[in-house]
Write a protein that holds these residues in place. Structure first.
Motif, short mmCIF file in Angstrom:
data_model
loop_
_atom_site.label_atom_id
_atom_site.label_comp_id
_atom_site.label_asym_id
_atom_site.label_seq_id
_atom_site.Cartn_x
_atom_site.Cartn_y
_atom_site.Cartn_z
N LEU A 380 0.83 -1.21 0.00
CA LEU A 380 0.00 0.00 0.00
C LEU A 380 0.87 1.26 0.00
N VAL A 381 1.92 1.23 0.80
CA VAL A 381 2.84 2.38 0.86
C VAL A 381 3.54 2.57 -0.49
N ALA A 382 3.96 1.46 -1.10
CA ALA A 382 4.65 1.52 -2.40
C ALA A 382 3.74 2.11 -3.47
N LEU A 383 2.47 1.71 -3.45
CA LEU A 383 1.52 2.25 -4.43
C LEU A 383 1.41 3.76 -4.30
N ALA A 384 1.36 4.26 -3.07
CA ALA A 384 1.28 5.71 -2.86
C ALA A 384 2.57 6.40 -3.28
N TRP A 385 3.72 5.74 -3.07
CA TRP A 385 5.00 6.35 -3.44
C TRP A 385 5.07 6.66 -4.93
N ILE A 386 4.32 5.96 -5.74
CA ILE A 386 4.34 6.22 -7.18
C ILE A 386 3.96 7.66 -7.47
#
Length: 475
Positions: A380-386
């Motif tokens: 979930l965090v990685a998706l937001a980092w995009i």
């Protein structure tokens, strides 16, 4: 002056040596002069801007303490307006102006106000403006609340704002944690020196060996999204999660370590965030000085979680929208903050439902369940980092669309050969082991010299020195 530069190394050695040779009563003067030089080494004229903010808040603190009733609140508001005003002018003027221009175009009108950079072509966002603005604001707020006495020594207060280890990118300190330390008589203590140098060395390793190596892949992929395969973008996104962590936490380690060598204790800013088992836990581990700042000065004053459910959701979303805006004057940052706000709202709504809830913590459960929740939270965090890393909102959407096509996942072409790729994965494994088992490990004297020398040698041998600036300098 960058932490990862020869200039800083010489500066640090000189200032620290001179610091311990001076009588106690003159040490703050040295640190103030050194901090002013440190900041002026970027762009000297912006020291004047910082000086104006310091003067405003210095007198505001004294006047607030010596006032009664509504006058105290009025003075606090004036101080906050001044701080936010400087931040808004330099950081958000063009963003607001561009959005007004777009809105007027929709109704056939024209915005006559030119962009700030067009009126002042040489204007550059002052380094660390968001950080020292928030630190200044915390001072006047704490004086108003009665948690901190006003500082009458102008030099000491200036040092609170300017203190060079954490001036540019935090941690964002509170006055009650730091101001008193500038009057403390810190004797030379080998334990402080050993602890500080250990943090500096590890922080430098995270920056130049890990973060800047991963940047070779993320910069290449995110700089040419259209020509990247889904697999290449997925790898770049995975690498960016660790790049930004090592870059920012590396800076924090160097800052905290530099201060500790001289006896000062700054707050912890990161605590192995990717071991979090929920989004809520992630924000208790990531950029702690900022998340607690928003908690104490925005979320709780809005009512925190003591209001109705709808109001709690509003408070949560407000905090993360402001957090996104704090990071940058761009819709991609606002969307990034909004995504995390939505995660936490969903966690509250689905608190008694669904194993996939973003806020669920598997603590106390079996190891496989806990690992599952770590991976889920990380995803979930990685998706937001995009959105945080992409050059624009449209590119972020394109990257997500490509990654989730679930096609063309062949062998990706990335800006790194097979040997470098495997070496990078090995570095990430080392990082995970260090964060999990040796996060607070400080070696004894004998082992310290071995590990310190080895770490410095690895920084020199394996460091990537083509991308020197820290990511959070732009904030």
């Amino acid at each position: 002056m960058l932490f990862n530069s020869l200039h800083f190394l010489l500066f640090f050695i000189f200032v620290t040596t001179f610091y311990y040779t001076l009588p106690y009563k003159f040490r703050w003067v040295l640190l103030l002069a050194a901090s002013a030089y440190f900041y002026a080494s970027f762009i000297p004229v912006y020291l004047v801007i910082l000086g104006v903010v310091i003067v405003i808040d210095y007198f505001a603190g004294i006047w607030i303490e010596n006032s009664q009733g509504r006058k105290r609140l009025f003075l606090l508001i004036l101080s906050l307006i001044a701080n936010v005003g400087f931040l808004a002018f330099f950081k958000y003027f063009d963003f607001l102006n561009n959005n007004i221009t777009y809105a007027l175009q929709l109704i056939g009108q024209k915005n006559e106000m030119p962009p700030l950079r067009e009126m002042f072509p040489s204007l550059i966002l002052p380094i660390g403006l968001s950080f020292h603005t928030f630190q200044s604001m915390s001072y006047t707020i704490e004086v108003y609340r009665g948690n901190q006495k006003a500082e009458y020594n102008f030099g000491i207060y200036s040092l609170y704002v300017l203190f060079y280890p954490q001036l540019v990118a935090g941690p964002i300190e509170r006055p009650q944690n730091v101001l008193w330390q500038f009057r403390e008589k810190f004797a030379y203590d080998w334990e402080n020196v050993r602890t500080g140098l250990t943090l500096i060395a590890w922080g430098m390793f995270k920056k130049v060996v890990i973060a800047d190596r991963l940047a070779l892949v993320t910069d290449a992929a995110y700089g040419d999204v259209q020509n990247q395969s889904p697999a290449a973008l997925l790898i770049a996104t995975f690498f960016y999660c660790f790049q930004i962590y090592c870059d920012f936490s590396g800076y924090s380690d160097i800052a905290i370590g530099t201060a500790r060598v001289m006896g000062f204790k700054l707050m912890t800013n990161f605590n192995a965030p990717y071991f979090a088992e929920s989004i809520s836990e992630f924000w208790k581990r990531w950029h702690i000085s900022l998340s607690t700042w928003f908690r104490d000065y925005v979320y709780i004053p809005l009512g925190g979680n003591r209001r109705s459910k709808s109001r709690v959701y509003f408070n949560t979303l407000t905090v993360f929208l402001l957090s996104g805006l704090w990071h940058g004057a761009d819709w991609k940052f606002i969307i990034w903050g909004c995504i995390h706000g939505i995660y936490l709202i969903l966690a509250q709504i689905l608190n008694t439902h669904a194993i996939f809830r973003p806020g669920h913590s598997g603590k106390g459960g079996s190891l496989p369940v806990r690992i599952f929740h770590m991976i889920w939270t990380f995803s979930l965090v990685a998706l937001a980092w995009i959105f945080f890393r992409a050059n624009s909102v449209s590119e972020a959407i394109e990257i997500i669309e490509k990654i989730f096509t679930f096609s063309d996942y062949g062998i990706p072409e990335i800006a790194m050969n097979n040997g470098e790729f495997i070496f990078s994965l090995g570095l990430l494994f080392l990082l995970v082991i260090k964060d999990k088992y040796f996060a607070k490990y400080i070696p004894d004297t004998g082992m310290f010299w071995v590990l310190f020398t080895l770490t410095c040698f690895c920084c020199y041998l394996f460091g990537v020195f083509t991308s020197n600036q820290f990511i959070y300098f732009q904030f």
